[in-house]
Motif scaffolding. Structure first.
Motif: not given
Length: 185
Positions: A65-75
């Motif tokens: 979640d510290c990277w844009a891709e992970g944040s997008t996936l989480l959100e």
């Protein structure tokens, strides 16, 4: 999303129908259906973030979640990620192996295809997922003693393949050929 962009964006090839990530290769042409086992022209692949993270430290890091891709996936519960480093046909093979879709993986590859797979495997750090298939492909392509008697572009490809997949005997042969000082490409 407008109707035009929906029409322009092809449906992803479903490696995992329940996947939460779409990987796409924006810098390459679509896969030619006549060249592979993919029904249609695809450069977008629906895959599982869990499979990617388990098989590849590259994707595991990206999906935090510290990277844009992970944040997008989480959100959002899904994400779309460009993969500029890989041709669609190569990516398809690697993704099928990562997802355990072994029946969708070709039994034989050309030397150039195996070289491309080695480059992708090394980049994505998914050696364990690909190594058994790579051993089978190598056995089907094993260079003859005649081919391995002098330095060629194929010798350099074999160095790459043998290094990535830890084919020690092959690596020893090809590096001996490459180290002969009197040879020129």
């Amino acid at each position: 999303m407008s109707q035009l962009s929906q029409i322009d964006t092809p449906t992803p090839y479903k490696i995992d129908p329940d996947g939460d990530i779409i990987l796409h290769t924006p810098d390459y042409l679509f896969i030619d259906a006549a060249k592979g086992a993919v029904p249609g022209n695809y450069a977008r692949f629906l895959v599982s973030s869990r499979h990617l993270a388990l098989a590849s430290p590259y994707f595991k890091a990206m999906l935090r979640d510290c990277w844009a891709e992970g944040s997008t996936l989480l959100e959002r519960g899904s994400a779309e990620i460009p993969v500029k480093e890989c041709k669609p046909d190569t990516l398809l093979i690697v993704l099928n192996l990562i997802h355990g879709r072994h029946r969708r993986v070709p039994q034989k590859l050309s030397l150039q295809q195996l070289t491309d797979i080695a480059v992708a495997t090394d980049f994505f750090q998914c050696h364990e997922a690909v190594e058994i298939a790579a051993s089978n492909w190598k056995a089907a392509l094993q260079p003859s003693e005649i081919e391995m008697s002098h330095l060629t572009e194929d010798t350099i490809k074999w160095i790459m393949i043998a290094s990535v997949f830890d084919f020690r005997d092959t690596l020893k042969k090809v590096t001996q050929i490459a180290s002969k000082k009197e040879q020129v490409l």
